[in-house]
Enzyme design. Sequence first.
Site, mmCIF file in Angstrom:
data_model
loop_
_atom_site.group_PDB
_atom_site.id
_atom_site.type_symbol
_atom_site.label_atom_id
_atom_site.label_comp_id
_atom_site.label_asym_id
_atom_site.label_seq_id
_atom_site.Cartn_x
_atom_site.Cartn_y
_atom_site.Cartn_z
ATOM 1 N N TYR A 144 -9.462 -2.128 -15.092
ATOM 2 C CA TYR A 144 -9.550 -0.762 -15.640
ATOM 3 C C TYR A 144 -9.966 -0.776 -17.106
ATOM 4 O O TYR A 144 -10.638 0.134 -17.572
ATOM 5 C CB TYR A 144 -8.187 -0.069 -15.541
ATOM 6 C CG TYR A 144 -7.944 0.676 -14.258
ATOM 7 C CD1 TYR A 144 -7.866 0.013 -13.047
ATOM 8 C CD2 TYR A 144 -7.763 2.055 -14.272
ATOM 9 C CE1 TYR A 144 -7.623 0.696 -11.876
ATOM 10 C CE2 TYR A 144 -7.520 2.749 -13.101
ATOM 11 C CZ TYR A 144 -7.451 2.067 -11.909
ATOM 12 O OH TYR A 144 -7.212 2.751 -10.761
ATOM 13 N N LYS A 193 -4.209 -11.828 -5.856
ATOM 14 C CA LYS A 193 -5.259 -12.448 -5.038
ATOM 15 C C LYS A 193 -5.525 -13.807 -5.661
ATOM 16 O O LYS A 193 -6.644 -14.134 -6.080
ATOM 17 C CB LYS A 193 -6.503 -11.534 -5.034
ATOM 18 C CG LYS A 193 -7.589 -11.955 -4.082
ATOM 19 C CD LYS A 193 -7.274 -11.707 -2.612
ATOM 20 C CE LYS A 193 -8.368 -12.228 -1.725
ATOM 21 N NZ LYS A 193 -8.006 -12.235 -0.295
ATOM 22 N N ASP A 225 -4.259 -8.593 0.452
ATOM 23 C CA ASP A 225 -4.676 -8.170 1.801
ATOM 24 C C ASP A 225 -3.495 -8.201 2.763
ATOM 25 O O ASP A 225 -3.266 -7.273 3.544
ATOM 26 C CB ASP A 225 -5.864 -9.012 2.307
ATOM 27 C CG ASP A 225 -5.720 -10.507 2.047
ATOM 28 O OD1 ASP A 225 -4.728 -10.923 1.416
ATOM 29 O OD2 ASP A 225 -6.597 -11.271 2.487
ATOM 30 N N ASP A 249 -2.939 0.644 -7.835
ATOM 31 C CA ASP A 249 -3.539 1.957 -7.557
ATOM 32 C C ASP A 249 -3.740 2.128 -6.053
ATOM 33 O O ASP A 249 -3.370 3.138 -5.463
ATOM 34 C CB ASP A 249 -4.876 2.072 -8.295
ATOM 35 C CG ASP A 249 -5.551 3.411 -8.034
ATOM 36 O OD1 ASP A 249 -4.858 4.435 -8.119
ATOM 37 O OD2 ASP A 249 -6.755 3.423 -7.730
ATOM 38 N N ASP A 253 -1.203 4.445 -3.025
ATOM 39 C CA ASP A 253 -1.653 5.531 -2.135
ATOM 40 C C ASP A 253 -1.317 5.193 -0.683
ATOM 41 O O ASP A 253 -0.886 6.055 0.087
ATOM 42 C CB ASP A 253 -3.171 5.769 -2.252
ATOM 43 C CG ASP A 253 -3.524 6.769 -3.349
ATOM 44 O OD1 ASP A 253 -2.738 6.905 -4.307
ATOM 45 O OD2 ASP A 253 -4.587 7.423 -3.248
#
Length: 373
Positions: A144, A193, A225, A249, A253
């Site tokens: 970001y 990751k 994942d 982020d 959701d």
Amino acid sequence: MSRVRKTIAVLAGDGIGPEVTGAAVRLLGDCAAVFEHDFEFREFAFGGAAIDRFGTPLPEETLAGCRSCDAILLGAIGGPSWDSVSLEKRPEAGLLRLRKQLGLYINLRPIQLRSSLQGISPLRRDRISGCDFEIVRELAGDIYFGEHEQRGEGEDASARDVAYYTATEIERVARYAFERADARNRHVTSVDKANVLATSALWRNTVTRVARQYPSVTLEHLYVDNAAMQILLRPAQFDVILTGNLFGDILSDEAAALAGSIGLIPSMSRGAANEPALYEPIHGSAPSLAGKDVACPLGAIFSATLLLRESFGLEIEAQWIESAVDRVLDHGYRTMDIAESGSRVLRSSEFTAQICGELHESLVHSERYGWGV
Ligand code: IPM
Ligand code: MN
């Protein structure tokens, strides 16, 4: 009860932002009146609304106003009118700048299901049962805030975004996650990751090192994942999920969807304990619902109760509002997005009025029997 005097900056923003923050401010006002606190609300322009009026999503006056208050309540930002504007001028850029300027490096997103809303989860009851976890998302670094670059045009166009973390940035948010877990079920799941990304390898080493200072908390690492899959398969296994800005982020959701609607989930963004924290529902500005009086105000209302608890230390007041919400839901009242068959669907303002009605009834009760809950 001692009187608490506080100032709250209100950044209503765009789309359904003004409606849902309006509901939250109304309940906070009732709370102040009943418990004899003094909450002063100061409104500031932010997001697309500020672009239209001042040409920038985060005017200086808004930033200074936020700094001068004890806490910040934000609605939502963005919408189709600003979609064609370049990235650095969009409403979202204002939110990122606000986070950076206020040093908000921790983002907390509690994933909790109200008992009367278990039926609206997309998961089967046996899978969703026992789901109660918190996502701690790093908020001031990662891809970001690294360098963003776009070059060339048409077929020659290219772009890159740089992911960057320092050990210090990882350490400070990790400490917060371990402290949170220590006060809950003592389990941190760190998500990265690390099989591919250098920032993730640093993340994993740093979190492992921080974990040594919290021997009572168990640390587990998951690749992102796999974490995305586990959240759907066995959400009850999680206590505190700790992750970076981008993964946080996305996963938040996904996790919010477990609750049945993204409209239900609040968040807190904070930095140093003596700086104002920012509270906002995690949903967006939902332009298609704006002005129709149908948006679910619960994400904003739970953001307000999170604010009472975390920034003002007012636990009883927070519980007072949340239990009124639960009674309204138990009576079958719903906004459109959280309705089930047999629900009594109300407009957003009517739904908030029902909550106020419940608050008033509990007040009559407490005058007779006291606040013991
Ligand atoms: C969020 C939002 C923001 C983010 C956007 C609006 C910049 O999606 O708070 O989750 O990506 O952090
Ligand atoms: Mn998001």
